[in-house]
Design an enzyme around this catalytic site. Structure first.
Site, PDB file in Angstrom:
ATOM      1  CE  LYS A 158      35.070  42.752  56.124  1.00 34.93           C
ATOM      2  NZ  LYS A 158      35.938  41.891  56.923  1.00 34.93           N
ATOM      3  CG  ASP A 159      32.467  39.770  47.172  1.00 34.47           C
ATOM      4  OD1 ASP A 159      32.326  40.599  46.262  1.00 34.47           O
ATOM      5  OD2 ASP A 159      32.317  38.558  47.018  1.00 34.47           O
ATOM      6  CE  LYS A 160      35.742  40.812  41.116  1.00 35.03           C
ATOM      7  NZ  LYS A 160      36.631  40.650  39.942  1.00 35.03           N
ATOM      8  CG  ASP A 161      31.608  41.914  42.794  1.00 33.64           C
ATOM      9  OD1 ASP A 161      32.323  42.578  42.032  1.00 33.64           O
ATOM     10  OD2 ASP A 161      31.404  40.699  42.653  1.00 33.64           O
TER      11      ASP A 161
ATOM     12  CE  LYS B  73      38.522  44.314  50.063  1.00 34.96           C
ATOM     13  NZ  LYS B  73      37.323  44.050  49.249  1.00 34.96           N
TER      14      LYS B  73
END
Length: 348
Positions: free
Chosen positions: A77-80, A48
Site C-alpha cells: 500500500k502507498d504511503k500517501d 498506517k
C-alpha cells in the site's frame, strides 16, 4: 490515460481536487480469508499513515525479533494515504498490540493462523476518497451511470511508470530491440517483470479501448474468452445471444488478453480482433518468451460492477467503493471527475 475513452462520456464530471492530505484517501484491504485464531503465525491488522507497507513490515519485524524476510504481506500500500491491511509474522508469543505502536503505525487487531500471508491473498480493496471542490450532483449522475453501464477495467497510469517508460522498456524486451534500459531490465528480474507487465497492460488497455469504440463493451462476441465474475472461471462464448444478457447482468465479462507466450488467442471474431492488435504492434505471442520467459500471459475481466456511495462535505463530497484486487481507483475517479489525477494504488 488521456487517450482512453470514458464509459460516461455523455455526462459532465464533478471536477474537484483529490488527495490534498493523506486523510483524503483511505484504502482498507479486504482479505481473501480471515485468520482462524490458531496457528504458528501471528496476524496483525495494522493502520498506517505516511508509511509504506515495507516500513510497517520492517518496524514490526524488528519489534517482534524476527527477520524481515519471514514476514507475510498480501499487497503493498502507498504511503500517501491512510491504509489498513493484515501482516503476518512467525512469532510464538502474543505481544501487547499497544506496545507495537510507532509513529504513523498502530495495530488494530491481532490473531493467529496456520500459514504465512502471501502476495495476492486479497479479495478486494475498499476505497474512501474526498473530492475537494467537486460538484456532488454531477458525481451522482456519473455514479449512477457507472452502476448501470459497468466500469472499464483499465490499468491506471501508475502501471506504466513516468511517461510510460516501463511499457516502452517492456516492448523493447519483447521485440528484441537493444536499448540501455532494456539491457538493464534483462539483467534485473524485478525490472524485467515490471517492464513486461507494463507492456502487457498497455496492450490490454488498447484492446479494451477498441472494444468500447466499436460498441462492444457490454457485448458478447463469438469466440470471446469469458470470465465468471464470482469465481474467476473462464469459458469460450459459443452463443452470444445467450451470453449477452449474462454480461449485462454482471454475471460474466469478456476477458481481455494479457498477451504472453503461453496464452491462447480467443476464437472466432474475438480472436481475429486480438490477432489484429498483435499484427499492428508487429509482434507475435512467441516474442513474449524473450527476456526470461516470464510473460506467460493471462486473461483480465473487461467490465466490472461498481457501486459508488457518495456523501456531501462542506467543500465537496466523499466517494466510497470497493474494487477487486488489481482494479484501479484512478479509473473510477476519472469517470466521476473527468480529471486525470493519479492516485496511490495497491502495488501487489
Amino acid at each position: 490515460m488521456t487517450d482512453l475513452p470514458f464509459v460516461t462520456a455523455d455526462l459532465p464530471g464533478s471536477g474537484g481536487a483529490l488527495r490534498r492530505a493523506p486523510e483524503d484517501f483511505r484504502v482498507d484491504e479486504v482479505p481473501a480469508y480471515l485468520p482462524s485464531g490458531a496457528g504458528p503465525h501471528l496476524y496483525l491488522r495494522v493502520e498506517k499513515r505516511g508509511r509504506t507497507s515495507r516500513d510497517a513490515v520492517r518496524e514490526l519485524a524488528r519489534a517482534l525479533g524476527v527477520p524481515e524476510r519471514d514476514a507475510g504481506c498480501a499487497g503493498l500500500k502507498d504511503k500517501d494515504a491512510v491504509t489498513t491491511q493484515w501482516l503476518s509474522f512467525p512469532v510464538a508469543r502474543d505481544p501487547d498490540p499497544a506496545a507495537l505502536a510507532a509513529p504513523g503505525l498502530r495495530v488494530l487487531e491481532a490473531s493467529r493462523h496456520q500459514n504465512k500471508l502471501r502476495t495476492g491473498h486479497v479479495r478486494a480493496n475498499r476505497f474512501t476518497l474526498a473530492v475537494r471542490g467537486g460538484d456532488l450532483g454531477r458525481a451522482r449522475e456519473c455514479a449512477g451511470a457507472l452502476a448501470a453501464r459497468g466500469l472499464p477495467n483499465f490499468f491506471g497510469p501508475q502501471r506504466f511508470g513516468a511517461a510510460g517508460r516501463n511499457a516502452a522498456v517492456g516492448r523493447a524486451l519483447v521485440t528484441g530491440e537493444r536499448t540501455p534500459e532494456a539491457g538493464r531490465a534483462a539483467r534485473d528480474r524485478f525490472l524485467r517483470r515490471l517492464s513486461l507487465s507494463a507492456y502487457q497492460s498497455l496492450l490490454f488497455n488498447r484492446w479494451l479501448a477498441e472494444r468500447m469504440a466499436d460498441g462492444l463493451f457490454a457485448a458478447a462476441l463469438a469466440g470471446d474468452a469469458m470470465k465468471k465474475l464470482d469465481t474467476g472461471g473462464l469459458f469460450t462464448c459459443e452463443d452470444p445471444a445467450a451470453d449477452g444478457p449474462r454480461v449485462e447482468r454482471f454475471e460474466i465479462s469478456p476477458a481481455g488478453p494479457m498477451f504472453g507466450h503461453a496464452l491462447r488467442l480467443a476464437a472466432g471474431e474475438a480472436g481475429a480482433r486480438e490477432a489484429r492488435l498483435l499484427e499492428a504492434e508487429g509482434i507475435a505471442l512467441a516474442d513474449f518468451a524473450r527476456g526470461g520467459g516470464e510473460a506467460e500471459g493471462t486473461r483480465r475481466a473487461a467490465r466490472l460492477r461498481v457501486e459508488v456511495a457518495l456523501e456531501p462535505l462542506e467543500d465537496g463530497y466523499r466517494a466510497a467503493f470497493e474494487l477487486p484486487r488489481g482494479a484501479y481507483a484512478t479509473v473510477v475517479m476519472r469517470e466521476l471527475t473527468k480529471g486525470e489525477a493519479e492516485l496511490p494504488e495497491d502495488a501487489d
